[in-house]
Design an enzyme around this catalytic site. Structure first.
Site, PDB file in Angstrom:
ATOM      1  N   ASP A 101      21.365 -37.196 -34.667  1.00 23.68           N
ATOM      2  CA  ASP A 101      21.596 -38.288 -35.604  1.00 23.68           C
ATOM      3  C   ASP A 101      23.091 -38.454 -35.845  1.00 23.68           C
ATOM      4  O   ASP A 101      23.880 -37.514 -35.665  1.00 23.68           O
ATOM      5  CB  ASP A 101      20.890 -38.011 -36.936  1.00 23.68           C
ATOM      6  CG  ASP A 101      19.382 -38.048 -36.805  1.00 23.68           C
ATOM      7  OD1 ASP A 101      18.894 -38.804 -35.943  1.00 23.68           O
ATOM      8  OD2 ASP A 101      18.693 -37.325 -37.553  1.00 23.68           O
ATOM      9  N   LYS A 102      23.476 -39.625 -36.287  1.00 27.75           N
ATOM     10  CA  LYS A 102      24.892 -39.947 -36.492  1.00 27.75           C
ATOM     11  C   LYS A 102      25.617 -38.873 -37.296  1.00 27.75           C
ATOM     12  O   LYS A 102      26.704 -38.433 -36.927  1.00 27.75           O
ATOM     13  CB  LYS A 102      25.010 -41.305 -37.194  1.00 27.75           C
ATOM     14  CG  LYS A 102      26.428 -41.690 -37.581  1.00 27.75           C
ATOM     15  CD  LYS A 102      26.463 -42.995 -38.346  1.00 27.75           C
ATOM     16  CE  LYS A 102      27.868 -43.314 -38.832  1.00 27.75           C
ATOM     17  NZ  LYS A 102      27.926 -44.583 -39.605  1.00 27.75           N
TER      18      LYS A 102
END
Length: 676
Positions: free
Chosen positions: A487-488
């Site tokens: 995830d970011k």
């Protein structure tokens, strides 16, 4: 000869009305010189309320601007303040004044109607006035929600959906009978008594008595099976499956209340999204977002209160309304809505328990919906700003330019961005690189691949810039070389392929779950057991499509092993803990889902956790620890181990990554809680 006096305007004009205004409840309208209604308001005392507008220097910019534009006012007295509120909501909805909260409304929501004006009742979708004799179930948030429910109800209860004319003209069963979605009463495949039993079961199910209906059908299925009537047992089994599908597709179904409308409001940047959820018969019947127009300075509670008043102007409210804000006029609004409902209406602000949990999820939904709306508007604005508009030889830059008949405008649209990712010079922390693959230590904040909200500046752009455009031929142009992702805002180790052979080998290892992956996470509280395995089905939440959740049925199998490494705070009730997670299946994102399901979401997780206020510390160290955790800007998750079989060397490579500075600082601050 004296010139005529200029007409009064603003505060002076408002003050002129005070002599004749009664000290009684009513509604007032403020209008400008063109006759446009600027504002509609209600008052317990018209005289006292209007006199406040005549005071100079006591108003904010919005009210001052509205007063300055006022040249005329209209008044209507009412029997009570409640009547004034109902009239105000009606006028705002009809006139849409510039300084009031207003929104676009599609007038009605669809319902499911079980007709009672025919010997063989029909089950159908209905929108509009309830003039047909029958039982209505709703409202549903959209026609799609009704259609999906109707299709499944047909499989569960085999009720007809055809019109009366088609019903009377049939001489043989239609296709719906063949695919087991109708019992064919039109050609006497079921008698009147048997059909009415199906009708009663459907009505009970829609009224929330689903468990009783399912228990009865299970008993019938067992009885048919014991009697060796396997065909009848199979039909009952299929009906039970259909009922289970309805319940699973409705998302979160409450157990502490049966009927309510829920209003969750989130404001950001002068814009507001209000998510309205409908719960009937203990079931979630969908939701719909609204984006009311209002002055940016208006408090969110006032926006929500005005919205609710207009929302029920032509609708019947349920007995319970749940709101995300404490409405300033809650008692008066409840009294007004009780008149519309013909019975008591409670307006409540959930504080704890199931209602609070559902409200928190609805607020997340509202926040994300508003974010998407603002992103879309921003993209449109950027596109419009890039368009050059010219009239003859003159470039038009004023958006308020007046268009005249015969004007010919030329539009020059900027070129679109390339669909294929482009290489960019983005620094990478390379842990290992050879001709087949590259291992990098991804920082938090770096998106892995381009998408609508992040067309560039991603890891893919960085890899193309670092490895060359040959990467574009590996695994597809959209996500070249990418075999897994983080995830970011998750930091840590990732591997990307540089050849098709490496891509195939790594993808197979991930599919077979032979990749070693280990993560460190900081969570709120501490799991009861020092180690354990979380095994579940994970899929997209039917309540919030942006979130994943643990499902009873459907979804994909996911297994996460965890071990508590350190606890921070009192032994009997730790404030937070450091844990190690290892994945047997699935993706990294499942860690966030599983730990939330366990009751210990990641510190800083904006999607699955709650914002928390820092408790007051007894020492500077405690205060620093509490502040570090509550203000941590991302999910506290770091991929610190990655191991796999090298595609060409045929040996195991294993890499470890130290904690990034922010993660290390968080753990260091939390360790102060364990200091004597």
């Amino acid at each position: 000869m004296s010139s005529p006096e200029a007409p009064l305007k603003g505060a002076e004009r408002i003050a002129a009305y005070l002599k004749t205004l009664p000290d009684a409840p009513g509604v007032y309208r403020m209008m400008n010189a063109a006759g446009d209604v600027l504002y509609v308001g209600k008052a317990k005392s018209l005289k006292k309320r209007v006199s406040s507008y005549a005071l100079r220097g006591a108003h904010n910019e919005r009210i001052s601007r509205m007063i300055a534009e006022t040249t005329e006012m209209l008044f209507v007295t009412t029997a009570s303040e409640t009547d004034a509120l109902l009239l105000e909501s009606n006028l705002i909805k009809r006139l849409k004044p510039r300084y009031n909260v207003s929104y676009r409304d599609d007038k009605s929501f669809p319902n499911i109607l079980l007709r009672e004006d025919h010997p063989f009742p029909q089950l159908l979708k209905h929108r509009g006035a309830k003039t047909i004799k029958g039982v209505y179930f709703g409202p549903f948030a959209s026609a799609g929600a009704v259609n999906r429910t109707l299709n499944t109800l047909q499989r569960a209860f085999l009720l007809r959906s055809c019109s009366d004319s088609v019903f009377e003209s049939r001489t043989r069963p239609c296709l719906l009978f063949q695919i087991k979605r109708c019992s064919a009463p039109c050609v006497n495949r079921i008698d009147l008594g048997g059909y009415h039993e199906l009708v009663e079961e459907a009505e009970s199910f829609l009224k929330g008595k689903s468990q009783a209906v399912q228990d009865e059908l299970k008993a019938e299925m067992t009885k048919a099976s014991d009697a060796m009537d396997f065909e009848a047992a199979a039909k009952l089994r299929d009906r039970l499956k259909a009922m289970s599908h309805i319940q699973s597709s409705q998302g979160v179904n409450p157990s502490t209340f049966e009927e309510a409308d829920l209003f969750a409001a989130h404001a950001e940047g002068g814009h507001t999204c209000i998510q309205v959820f409908f719960f009937r018969a203990g079931q979630n019947w969908g939701n719909r977002p609204y984006f009311p127009r209002h002055d940016p300075d208006l408090p969110l509670a006032e926006v929500l209160e005005s919205f609710i008043g207009q929302f029920y102007d032509e609708r019947t409210p349920p007995g319970l309304i749940l709101t995300s804000e404490d409405l300033p006029g809650r008692a008066l609004l409840a009294e007004a809505l009780a008149i519309r409902a013909g019975g008591k209406v409670d307006i409540a602000l959930p504080q704890r328990g199931e209602k609070r949990d559902i409200m928190d999820r609805a607020l997340t939904n509202a926040r994300e919906q508003l974010g998407r709306r603002m992103a879309e508007n921003s993209a449109q604005t950027q596109l419009l700003e890039g368009v050059a508009v010219s009239l003859g030889e003159r470039t038009i830059k004023d958006a308020n330019h007046r268009v005249k008949p015969g004007d010919a405008f030329a539009l020059v649209v900027p070129p679109t961005a390339p669909a294929i990712p482009q290489g960019e010079d983005i620094p990478l922390t390379v842990i290992h690189e050879d001709k087949d693959l590259i291992v990098i230590d991804k920082p938090a904040g770096l998106v892995v691949h381009p998408a609508a909200g992040n067309p560039d500046g991603t890891l893919v752009n960085a890899l193309i810039g670092h490895c060359g455009e040959d990467m574009l031929s590996i695994g597809g142009e959209a996500r070249p070389g990418i075999v897994h992702r983080l995830d970011k805002d998750t930091s840590g180790l990732m591997v990307a392929a540089k050849t098709e052979r490496a891509m195939a080998s790594l993808a197979k290892q991930f599919a077979n779950h032979t990749i070693e992956r280990a993560y460190n996470a900081v969570v709120w509280g501490a799991p009861r057991d020092s180690s354990g395995v979380i095994e579940s089905q994970i899929g997209r939440s039917p309540f919030d499509r942006k979130r994943m959740t643990v499902l009873r049925t459907g979804g994909k199998r996911a297994v996460t092993r965890y071990k508590v490494l350190e606890k921070f705070g009192p032994v009997e009730r730790p404030f937070a803990s450091l844990i190690e997670c290892r994945l047997e299946t699935g993706r990294t994102h499942q860690i966030r889902v599983h730990l939330t399901h366990l009751g210990h979401p990641l510190v800083g997780d904006p999607q699955y956790g709650r914002s928390r206020a820092a408790p007051r510390g007894k020492t500077p160290g405690e205060t620093a620890a509490f502040t570090a955790a509550t203000e941590f800007p991302r999910q506290a998750l770091h991929a610190f181990v990655l191991g796999f079989q090298h595609p060409s060397l045929h040996k195991t490579l294993r890499f470890e990554s130290p904690w990034p500075a922010d993660f290390a600082a968080l753990v260091g601050a939390l360790r102060n809680l364990n200091s004597p």
